[in-house]
Write an enzyme that holds these catalytic residues in place. Structure first.
Site, PDB file in Angstrom:
ATOM      1  N   ASP A  32       0.827  -1.205   0.000  1.00 51.48           N
ATOM      2  CA  ASP A  32       0.000   0.000   0.000  1.00 51.48           C
ATOM      3  C   ASP A  32       0.865   1.261   0.000  1.00 51.48           C
ATOM      4  OD1 ASP A  32      -1.999  -1.764   0.162  1.00 51.48           O
ATOM      5  OD2 ASP A  32      -2.696  -1.188   2.178  1.00 51.48           O
ATOM      6  N   ALA A  33       1.965   1.209   0.761  1.00 49.71           N
ATOM      7  CA  ALA A  33       2.806   2.401   0.895  1.00 49.71           C
ATOM      8  C   ALA A  33       3.334   2.825  -0.469  1.00 49.71           C
ATOM      9  CB  ALA A  33       3.963   2.112   1.845  1.00 49.71           C
ATOM     10  N   GLU A  34       3.715   1.836  -1.265  1.00 48.85           N
ATOM     11  CA  GLU A  34       4.222   2.130  -2.606  1.00 48.85           C
ATOM     12  C   GLU A  34       3.090   2.707  -3.467  1.00 48.85           C
ATOM     13  OE1 GLU A  34       7.078   2.197  -3.837  1.00 48.85           O
ATOM     14  OE2 GLU A  34       6.981   1.874  -5.998  1.00 48.85           O
ATOM     15  N   TYR A  35       1.916   2.099  -3.355  1.00 46.90           N
ATOM     16  CA  TYR A  35       0.761   2.579  -4.115  1.00 46.90           C
ATOM     17  C   TYR A  35       0.468   4.033  -3.740  1.00 46.90           C
ATOM     18  CZ  TYR A  35      -3.860   2.979  -6.149  1.00 46.90           C
ATOM     19  OH  TYR A  35      -4.927   3.400  -6.887  1.00 46.90           O
ATOM     20  N   SER A  81     -14.536   7.443   0.032  1.00 50.18           N
ATOM     21  CA  SER A  81     -13.259   7.032   0.605  1.00 50.18           C
ATOM     22  C   SER A  81     -12.845   8.149   1.549  1.00 50.18           C
ATOM     23  CB  SER A  81     -12.232   6.822  -0.495  1.00 50.18           C
ATOM     24  OG  SER A  81     -11.991   8.040  -1.131  1.00 50.18           O
ATOM     25  N   GLU A 121     -12.181   6.359  15.757  1.00 49.50           N
ATOM     26  CA  GLU A 121     -12.366   4.916  15.565  1.00 49.50           C
ATOM     27  C   GLU A 121     -11.090   4.350  14.968  1.00 49.50           C
ATOM     28  OE1 GLU A 121     -15.613   4.457  12.678  1.00 49.50           O
ATOM     29  OE2 GLU A 121     -16.271   6.454  13.228  1.00 49.50           O
ATOM     30  N   LYS A 123      -9.017   2.406  12.245  1.00 51.84           N
ATOM     31  CA  LYS A 123      -9.290   2.193  10.821  1.00 51.84           C
ATOM     32  C   LYS A 123      -9.008   0.732  10.491  1.00 51.84           C
ATOM     33  CE  LYS A 123      -8.532   4.039   6.227  1.00 51.84           C
ATOM     34  NZ  LYS A 123      -8.281   2.758   5.572  1.00 51.84           N
ATOM     35  N   ASP A 125      -8.677  -2.700   8.491  1.00 52.51           N
ATOM     36  CA  ASP A 125      -8.108  -2.980   7.193  1.00 52.51           C
ATOM     37  C   ASP A 125      -8.806  -4.203   6.612  1.00 52.51           C
ATOM     38  OD1 ASP A 125      -6.477  -2.227   5.246  1.00 52.51           O
ATOM     39  OD2 ASP A 125      -4.636  -3.026   6.118  1.00 52.51           O
ATOM     40  N   ARG A 144     -17.995  -1.892  -2.059  1.00 55.55           N
ATOM     41  CA  ARG A 144     -17.935  -0.499  -2.450  1.00 55.55           C
ATOM     42  C   ARG A 144     -17.786  -0.366  -3.964  1.00 55.55           C
ATOM     43  NH1 ARG A 144     -14.110   3.412   0.617  1.00 55.55           N
ATOM     44  NH2 ARG A 144     -12.434   2.155  -0.193  1.00 55.55           N
ATOM     45  N   GLU A 181     -16.948  -2.350   7.713  1.00 55.93           N
ATOM     46  CA  GLU A 181     -15.819  -3.095   7.165  1.00 55.93           C
ATOM     47  C   GLU A 181     -15.985  -4.573   7.506  1.00 55.93           C
ATOM     48  OE1 GLU A 181     -13.883  -0.810   5.781  1.00 55.93           O
ATOM     49  OE2 GLU A 181     -11.955  -1.765   5.364  1.00 55.93           O
ATOM     50  N   TYR A 233     -19.469   1.429  10.801  1.00 50.48           N
ATOM     51  CA  TYR A 233     -18.962   2.759  11.143  1.00 50.48           C
ATOM     52  C   TYR A 233     -19.731   3.883  10.475  1.00 50.48           C
ATOM     53  CZ  TYR A 233     -16.270   1.709   6.881  1.00 50.48           C
ATOM     54  OH  TYR A 233     -15.880   1.336   5.619  1.00 50.48           O
ATOM     55  N   LYS A 297     -13.883  11.707  12.783  1.00 45.01           N
ATOM     56  CA  LYS A 297     -15.035  12.264  12.068  1.00 45.01           C
ATOM     57  C   LYS A 297     -15.650  13.367  12.915  1.00 45.01           C
ATOM     58  CE  LYS A 297     -15.980   7.860   9.849  1.00 45.01           C
ATOM     59  NZ  LYS A 297     -16.681   6.574   9.965  1.00 45.01           N
ATOM     60  N   LYS A 321      -3.101   7.818   9.247  1.00 42.10           N
ATOM     61  CA  LYS A 321      -2.507   6.499   9.002  1.00 42.10           C
ATOM     62  C   LYS A 321      -1.309   6.239   9.903  1.00 42.10           C
ATOM     63  CE  LYS A 321      -4.212   4.901   4.966  1.00 42.10           C
ATOM     64  NZ  LYS A 321      -3.633   4.055   4.096  1.00 42.10           N
ATOM     65  N   CYS A 415      29.104 -26.221   4.878  1.00 38.72           N
ATOM     66  CA  CYS A 415      28.665 -25.320   5.940  1.00 38.72           C
ATOM     67  C   CYS A 415      29.485 -24.029   5.892  1.00 38.72           C
ATOM     68  CB  CYS A 415      28.854 -26.006   7.299  1.00 38.72           C
ATOM     69  SG  CYS A 415      28.605 -24.879   8.676  1.00 38.72           S
ATOM     70  N   CYS A 418      31.812 -24.124   9.262  1.00 38.40           N
ATOM     71  CA  CYS A 418      32.863 -25.108   9.530  1.00 38.40           C
ATOM     72  C   CYS A 418      33.296 -25.884   8.297  1.00 38.40           C
ATOM     73  CB  CYS A 418      32.407 -26.078  10.616  1.00 38.40           C
ATOM     74  SG  CYS A 418      31.155 -27.232  10.039  1.00 38.40           S
ATOM     75  N   CYS A 445      23.962 -28.942   8.607  1.00 40.05           N
ATOM     76  CA  CYS A 445      25.407 -29.126   8.602  1.00 40.05           C
ATOM     77  C   CYS A 445      25.680 -30.362   9.431  1.00 40.05           C
ATOM     78  CB  CYS A 445      26.083 -27.901   9.222  1.00 40.05           C
ATOM     79  SG  CYS A 445      27.736 -28.242   9.850  1.00 40.05           S
ATOM     80  N   CYS A 451      31.242 -27.978  14.620  1.00 44.27           N
ATOM     81  CA  CYS A 451      30.906 -26.733  13.929  1.00 44.27           C
ATOM     82  C   CYS A 451      30.735 -25.639  14.984  1.00 44.27           C
ATOM     83  CB  CYS A 451      29.614 -26.915  13.133  1.00 44.27           C
ATOM     84  SG  CYS A 451      28.981 -25.387  12.423  1.00 44.27           S
TER      85      CYS A 451
HETATM   86  C1  9MJ Z   1     -12.534   1.922   8.640  1.00 41.50           C
HETATM   87  N1  9MJ Z   1     -11.996   1.420   7.531  1.00 41.50           N
HETATM   88  O1  9MJ Z   1     -12.346   1.424   9.720  1.00 41.50           O
HETATM   89  C2  9MJ Z   1     -14.518   4.661   7.634  1.00 41.50           C
HETATM   90  N2  9MJ Z   1     -13.359   3.106   8.482  1.00 41.50           N
HETATM   91  O2  9MJ Z   1     -15.976   6.462   6.982  1.00 41.50           O
HETATM   92  C3  9MJ Z   1     -13.952   3.819   9.501  1.00 41.50           C
HETATM   93  N3  9MJ Z   1     -13.721   3.660   7.330  1.00 41.50           N
HETATM   94  C4  9MJ Z   1     -15.146   5.502   6.647  1.00 41.50           C
HETATM   95  N4  9MJ Z   1     -14.664   4.788   8.943  1.00 41.50           N
HETATM   96  C5  9MJ Z   1     -16.388   7.049   5.833  1.00 41.50           C
HETATM   97  N5  9MJ Z   1     -13.801   3.532  10.807  1.00 41.50           N
HETATM   98  C6  9MJ Z   1     -15.799   6.420   4.794  1.00 41.50           C
HETATM   99  C7  9MJ Z   1     -15.004   5.433   5.294  1.00 41.50           C
END
Ligand code: 9MJ
Length: 785
Positions: A32-35, A81, A121, A123, A125, A144, A181, A233, A297, A321, A415, A418, A445, A451
């Site tokens: 994800d970090a690369e993305y 998102s 809250e 987040k 994954d 979604r 989620e 959520y 929020k 994040k 080895c 040794c 070994c 050894c």
């Molecule tokens: C997650 N992924 O835990 C939202 N989310 O609210 C929480 N995502 C979210 N809220 C609005 N805790 C859009 C996404």
């Protein structure tokens, strides 16, 4: 085309491809970090050149197109998102925008220091889903998708255990769309991957992919078998408003039976949000599920409406994040480490990279099978994951980035420490009377204590607290002792003198004296500790205790044949073979002899344990030979008829037919016509006898035991052992344990709460023991209670 334009096109193509793998195939190509980095780069370039923004740019949409396999669902209210904050400054910036964006009544704003109330809250994954309830009944579940159109996964969401199919209570709006989620706990993910590995199925890179892959299954039975959970959520479409605040909404949803986060909190002002972020950050590893940040929020729904949206992101919410747990880096080399048992383990040397705040330069590769599974080559770009406190792991190769000069990884023939031969371990399995040997994943070994790497590890293990418990000898000192040539086996510890130690780095007069004393004090270990300290492959503390308790003496343990060892609890043929091979080894035998010569006295050596004696019978032994189609019942019949192993081996078809079916009789003949099989059976029998078995039939065996012929009854509850354990112990002494009291009962063990059985025992004048007396009795019989 200028350079920026070319870069924009390249980034879009890459991001589209990564998006497809992530959202549609549930198998991300890059972390994800690369993305995120590439995404930000694209967004920044597009901000510089607004004329180049196209509607199909990945920056213009959320998520990815729906997989055509599912029918589509159009979201009545788009699924949003969240904007991200990685730095504190970005969070303060968000807060400032909120305050500025709110048209608060005059006087409320005090020098810009206005405190906004936020909900906090974790987040999660996982996969964002929408659940539609009509009149309190779950009628639809959707992913979604791209935010506007998702996939209809109604059948699948119904298999998620904590999603209510019907809401509790009353008062819900006729139309209620709940959003949240679907995720998998860390434990559920580990379990799933272990099972997948066993059955040769697809394994998942992380809990999020596992959750997504499990939910988006065309066969909902598969979804049902996966440990998925839901946490809600937010709301989508509703036919009537519920509360005035976000937290009010969530609490009402909870009352209707929908799961919400236990970590949900209110914060007064952005500073408290930061405190929440830090607090969860500290506890992140201890949470049962993975989170990649926290979500703040604006709590007031009126404020939320006022703030509205920017593109597809709400202005009233932000995801703060955590540092990513996965990163990309380069595999510079693979080196091989030699462990205590000689296992030669590949270790990845990486171009140092920060993963979740810690610089990682090495990662374990476990074994060569893992290297093969990953398809790893030196020079590859790899995904590194550092989850919690575990050692960083190489998760995946990014094949597209493999350079032309990438080199394969080879296990060294010698080895690296040794120079001894490195051999692939073998797995011995016995089935249907045949021993099959297959190649193991581990290379070893063969140098053993010659050894230096193995010697150091062996000594570190030997002196460790749970082994010989020699205090004052740390890893560094052990390395010195070995490197200086002062110690070339654990036995040499007992020849060390003051002069040799005091010259070592980090040692002074007092610490040297203390160490010598500690060495002296370690000379009377229990048999179990000693066995554990030897560091036999696959023999941990528990197995060491089983060996010591069951066989009662070092000599017996050293001589035990693998087949005999398999009579012990929890020892299979593989471990049994390791134990046997360890004690067959000439060098190991010499070290043990030296240890004993140098004053080691093993405590608590004694007789063969009656439990062990009772666990064997001739029929039991024959059943364990794995003669095709001859199980325990066949073996019983055989022994009942022919009585001794010699007679069974010598029996012809006609003799055997008296006891067995034609098929079984033929199998027995064929089995014993192989000289090796007959010999092995004889050796095992001879050893069991030598160990003090009461050989013969099961009945005779019991006759030799102290409580043979007696019937005992257990009643009431026991506090220091379970009834089952008490029963096992009595049976191991030869007693029969019955459920009711009669004149034939020999003795009754009565704990608190004993009723009619105790009354009857008293009426009949039987012997009655309370728990203390019972335990004292067991102890007298040599059985630990
Ligand atoms: C997650 N992924 O835990 C939202 N989310 O609210 C929480 N995502 C979210 N809220 C609005 N805790 C859009 C996404």
């Amino acid at each position: 085309m200028n350079a920026d334009e070319a870069r924009i096109l390249k980034l879009r193509a890459e991001l589209r491809d990564y998006n497809h793998y992530y959202h549609v195939l549930d198998a991300p190509k890059v972390p994800d970090a690369e993305y995120d980095r590439l995404f930000r780069e694209l967004r920044n370039l597009e901000e510089l050149h607004p004329e180049l923004v196209t509607s199909d740019s990945p920056t213009q949409r959320v998520g990815s197109a729906a997989l055509f396999a599912f029918s589509q669902v159009r979201h009545a209210v788009p699924m949003l998102s969240l904007g991200n904050a990685f730095e504190e400054s970005e969070l303060f910036e968000f807060n400032r925008r909120v305050i500025e964006g709110l048209d608060l009544p005059a006087g409320d704003l005090f020098g810009g220091g206005q405190s906004i109330e936020y909900t906090c809250e974790p987040k999660l994954d996982g996969l964002a889903v929408s659940l539609l309830y009509r009149d309190g009944l779950l009628v639809q579940g959707a992913t979604r998708g791209d935010g506007t159109t998702g996939e209809d996964i109604s059948v699948n969401v119904r298999t998620v255990r904590n999603i209510p199919l019907k809401l509790n209570g009353s008062g819900w709006p006729a139309v209620l769309e709940v959003r949240g989620e679907v995720f998998m706990s860390k434990a559920g993910f580990e379990r799933l991957n272990a099972t997948q590995m066993e059955v040769g199925g697809k394994t998942f890179a992380n809990p999020r992919n596992a959750a997504a892959g499990s939910l988006r299954q065309l066969d909902s039975k598969i979804t049902a078998s996966r440990p998925l959970e839901f946490c809600c959520y937010g709301l989508g479409q509703v036919s009537a408003n519920i509360a005035d605040t976000h937290i009010g909404n969530l609490e009402q949803l909870k009352a209707w039976g929908l799961p919400i986060s236990r970590e949900l909190k209110l914060a007064n002002g952005i500073d408290q949000c930061l405190e929440y972020y830090r607090d969860i950050g500290v506890r992140r590893n201890d949470l049962a599920y993975e989170i990649d940040g926290v979500v703040f929020k604006v709590n007031s729904l009126a404020y939320q409406r006022e703030l509205g949206f920017r593109a597809r992101e709400p202005r009233w919410a932000i995801a703060h994040k955590f540092p990513a747990m996965e990163e990309l880096t380069e595999l510079l080399d693979v080196e091989f480490q030699v462990g205590r048992t000689g296992a030669v383990t590949p270790v990845a040397r990486l171009k140092p990279v920060k993963v979740a705040g810690v610089t990682v330069a090495n990662a374990t590769l476990h074994n060569m099978d893992e290297v093969a599974r990953l398809g790893l080559m030196i020079g590859d770009t790899v995904i590194i994951r550092r989850a919690g406190d575990v050692i960083p792991q190489v998760m995946q190769v990014v094949l597209e980035r493999r350079p032309d000069n990438a080199r394969p990884v080879h296990i060294p023939e010698q080895c690296p420490v040794c120079g001894s031969q490195v051999e692939r371990t073998q797995l011995v399995k016995r089935s249907k009377g045949k021993e099959t040997v297959s190649e193991g994943a581990v290379y070893r070994c063969v140098g053993r204590l010659a050894c230096a790497a193995q010697l150091k590890q062996a000594i570190i293990h030997f002196v460790s607290r749970r082994a010989m418990d020699i205090e004052g000898l740390g890893e560094k000192s052990v390395e010195q002792l070995v490197d200086e040539g002062l110690v070339s086996s654990p036995a040499d510890l007992y020849t060390l003198g003051f002069e040799q130690i005091v010259d070592l780095e980090g040692f002074a007069e007092l610490s040297s004296k203390n160490l010598l004393e500690a060495i002296e004090d370690s000379k009377r270990p229990t048999l179990a500790r000693f066995i554990y300290a030897l560091g036999i492959p696959d023999v941990g503390e528990e197995t060491a205790k089983v060996l010591a308790r069951s066989l009662g003496g070092l000599e017996r343990i050293m001589a035990a044949l693998p087949q005999v060892l398999t009579y012990l609890p929890d020892i299979g043929l593989e471990v049994a073979s390791e134990i046997h091979a360890f004690f067959e080894d000439e060098h190991n035998r010499t070290v043990i002899a030296q240890l004993l010569e140098r004053g080691l006295q093993l405590q608590d050596q004694g007789e063969l344990h009656p439990e062990f004696a009772a666990s064997t019978s001739l029929a039991g032994m024959i059943a364990k030979l794995d003669i095709p189609s001859v199980g325990p019942t066949g073996a019983e019949k055989l022994v009942a008829r022919l009585e001794t192993l010699d007679k069974i081996i010598a029996a012809d078809g006609i003799d055997l037919r008296q006891a067995l079916t034609i098929k079984q009789a033929t199998a027995v003949r064929e089995f014993f016509s192989v000289a090796e099989n007959a010999e092995r059976a004889r050796a095992v029998e001879a050893q069991l006898r030598e160990f003090g078995m009461h050989w013969g039939s099961e009945k005779k065996l019991v006759e030799g035991l102290p409580l043979a012929g007696q019937t005992w009854v257990l009643t009431g509850s026991l506090e220091r052992m379970s009834r089952d354990v008490a029963k096992d112990k009595l049976e191991s002494l030869g007693a029969k344990v019955a459920g009711s009291v009669s004149a034939k009962t020999h003795c009754v063990v009565a704990g608190p709460g004993a009723g009619s059985k105790l009354t009857k025992a008293n009426e009949l004048g039987l012997e009655v023991l309370d728990e203390d007396a019972f335990i004292a009795f067991l102890n007298k019989q040599g059985i630990e209670a």
